[in-house]
Design a protein around this motif. Structure first.
Motif, PDB file in Angstrom:
ATOM      1  N   ARG A  79       0.821  -1.211   0.000  1.00  0.00           N
ATOM      2  CA  ARG A  79       0.000   0.000   0.000  1.00  0.00           C
ATOM      3  C   ARG A  79       0.855   1.261   0.000  1.00  0.00           C
ATOM      4  O   ARG A  79       0.638   2.176  -0.812  1.00  0.00           O
ATOM      5  CB  ARG A  79      -0.931  -0.002   1.215  1.00  0.00           C
ATOM      6  N   ALA A  83       1.467   1.180  -4.174  1.00  0.00           N
ATOM      7  CA  ALA A  83       0.201   1.781  -4.610  1.00  0.00           C
ATOM      8  C   ALA A  83       0.148   3.280  -4.335  1.00  0.00           C
ATOM      9  O   ALA A  83      -0.011   4.099  -5.260  1.00  0.00           O
ATOM     10  CB  ALA A  83      -0.974   1.073  -3.941  1.00  0.00           C
ATOM     11  N   LEU A  87       0.407   6.173  -7.055  1.00  0.00           N
ATOM     12  CA  LEU A  87      -0.927   6.669  -7.409  1.00  0.00           C
ATOM     13  C   LEU A  87      -1.464   7.736  -6.462  1.00  0.00           C
ATOM     14  O   LEU A  87      -2.495   8.350  -6.748  1.00  0.00           O
ATOM     15  CB  LEU A  87      -1.920   5.501  -7.437  1.00  0.00           C
ATOM     16  N   GLY A  92      -4.438   5.159  -4.788  1.00  0.00           N
ATOM     17  CA  GLY A  92      -3.690   4.009  -4.289  1.00  0.00           C
ATOM     18  C   GLY A  92      -4.566   3.053  -3.521  1.00  0.00           C
ATOM     19  O   GLY A  92      -4.489   1.829  -3.700  1.00  0.00           O
ATOM     20  N   LEU A  96      -5.589  -0.674  -4.677  1.00  0.00           N
ATOM     21  CA  LEU A  96      -4.786  -1.573  -3.843  1.00  0.00           C
ATOM     22  C   LEU A  96      -5.166  -3.039  -4.007  1.00  0.00           C
ATOM     23  O   LEU A  96      -4.269  -3.894  -4.067  1.00  0.00           O
ATOM     24  CB  LEU A  96      -4.884  -1.152  -2.375  1.00  0.00           C
ATOM     25  N   ILE A  99      -3.497  -4.440  -7.168  1.00  0.00           N
ATOM     26  CA  ILE A  99      -2.041  -4.342  -7.083  1.00  0.00           C
ATOM     27  C   ILE A  99      -1.501  -5.341  -6.058  1.00  0.00           C
ATOM     28  O   ILE A  99      -0.504  -6.031  -6.305  1.00  0.00           O
ATOM     29  CB  ILE A  99      -1.617  -2.902  -6.730  1.00  0.00           C
ATOM     30  N   SER A 253       1.239  -0.390 -11.390  1.00  0.00           N
ATOM     31  CA  SER A 253       0.832   0.878 -10.769  1.00  0.00           C
ATOM     32  C   SER A 253       1.192   2.067 -11.657  1.00  0.00           C
ATOM     33  O   SER A 253       0.402   3.008 -11.798  1.00  0.00           O
ATOM     34  CB  SER A 253       1.505   1.033  -9.398  1.00  0.00           C
ATOM     35  N   GLU A 257      -1.349   4.737 -13.354  1.00  0.00           N
ATOM     36  CA  GLU A 257      -1.147   6.178 -13.188  1.00  0.00           C
ATOM     37  C   GLU A 257      -1.109   6.884 -14.545  1.00  0.00           C
ATOM     38  O   GLU A 257      -1.710   7.957 -14.722  1.00  0.00           O
ATOM     39  CB  GLU A 257       0.151   6.425 -12.424  1.00  0.00           C
TER      40      GLU A 257
END
Length: 265
Positions: A79, A83, A87, A92, A96, A99, A253, A257
Motif C-alpha cells: 500500500r 500503490a 498513485l 492508491g 490496492l 495491485i 501501478s 497512473e
C-alpha cells in the motif's frame, strides 16, 4: 564410479503437451484437465497463499499479533511503497486490491524456485506471466476508460497534442504499439525470462557439481567451486523472488497512473 553430465531436459517441463503420459488426469476429458508437475506447484502455492490470508484475517484484532501482524505489514508495504507511492493516497487505496493481488501472486509463484523438491518457479513458463500481465492490462485500461470514457482514453493515450499533422502518421502507430501491445508483452516476458534463466543456471550448476564430484581425479575439486557458486546463486534468486514481484506490481501501478493522466503528455 565416474560421473556423467546430463544436460537439463526442458521439453517435459516447458512443453507438456507432448508428454501427456507423464501427467495426472491425462486420460480424463481428452486431457483438458491434465496436470503436470509445474501446474501442481501452481495449485499448491495458490492454496498456500489463500490459506495464509484466510488464517491471518479470519479473526482480525485491533492490535494485530502473530500471522495477522506479518500479513498486515506485507500488505502495508504494498500500500505505502507501491500503490500510494505511485498513485497517491486516494487512487492508491482504490487500486490496492488488484495491485496487492498481483504482488502476492507473483511473490508466491516465485518462491518454489528455491524450495527443495519443487526447484522451479511456475512463472518460468509463460502461461502464468500472461495471466498476470492480462490482469494488469485490464486494470490500467479500466482506469483510463473509467475516467475519460474508452474512446477519449485511447485517443488521449496515442495522440500527442501540438504535433505537426504529418508527424501523427508516424507517432500514433508507435504510441498504440508501446501502450497497448508492448506493455503487457514486456510484463510477461520479463517475469518469465528471469525465472527460466535462473532455473537453467541452477540446474547446470548442480549438474556440474554431480559430474565433477564423481570424477575421482583432479577435477573432483571443481565440485566445491560449483557447489559454492550454486549456493550463492540460490541466495541471489531469493532476492530476485521479491524484486520481480515488486517490479511487476510497481509497473502495473505506473501504467494505471499513466492511464489516469492520459491527457497529460
Amino acid at each position: 564410479m565416474r560421473g556423467e553430465f546430463h544436460p537439463p531436459e526442458l521439453d517435459p517441463e516447458f512443453f507438456p503437451g507432448e508428454y501427456y503420459g507423464d501427467m495426472l488426469f491425462a486420460d480424463f476429458a481428452n486431457g483438458w484437465f491434465a496436470l503436470d508437475r509445474l501446474m501442481l506447484i501452481r495449485l499448491v502455492m495458490a492454496a498456500v497463499l489463500i490459506i495464509i490470508f484466510m488464517l491471518a484475517f479470519r479473526n482480525p484484532k485491533l492490535i494485530p499479533s502473530g500471522l495477522q501482524n506479518v500479513v498486515e505489514m506485507a500488505v502495508d508495504f504494498v500500500r505505502l511503497h507501491i500503490a500510494e507511492d505511485i498513485l497517491g493516497k486516494k487512487e492508491g487505496r482504490r487500486f490496492l486490491p488488484i495491485i496487492a493481488a498481483i504482488f502476492f501472486t507473483v511473490l508466491f509463484m516465485n518462491i518454489p524456485a528455491v524450495i527443495p523438491g519443487m526447484n522451479i518457479s511456475p512463472n518460468s513458463r509463460i502461461g502464468m506471466p500472461i495471466v498476470l500481465a492480462v490482469a494488469g492490462y485490464i486494470a490500467f485500461i479500466y482506469a483510463g476508460s473509467k475516467r475519460y470514457g474508452f474512446g477519449k482514453y485511447v485517443k488521449s493515450s496515442v495522440v500527442i497534442p501540438n504535433l505537426p499533422p504529418l508527424l501523427h502518421i508516424l507517432v500514433v502507430p508507435i504510441e498504440i504499439f508501446s501502450t497497448f501491445i508492448l506493455r503487457p508483452v514486456t510484463l510477461a516476458l520479463r517475469l518469465m525470462a528471469n525465472f527460466l534463466a535462473g532455473h537453467i543456471i541452477l540446474v547446470l550448476l548442480f549438474s556440474a557439481t554431480n559430474f565433477f564430484f564423481w570424477q575421482l581425479n583432479g577435477w573432483t575439486a571443481m565440485a566445491g567451486v560449483t557447489t559454492i557458486a550454486a549456493i550463492l546463486f540460490t541466495l541471489y534468486e531469493c532476492i530476485i523472488i521479491f524484486l520481480q514481484a515488486y517490479i511487476f506490481a510497481l509497473l502495473v501501478s505506473v501504467y494505471i497512473e499513466l492511464s489516469l493522466h492520459a491527457d497529460s503528455h
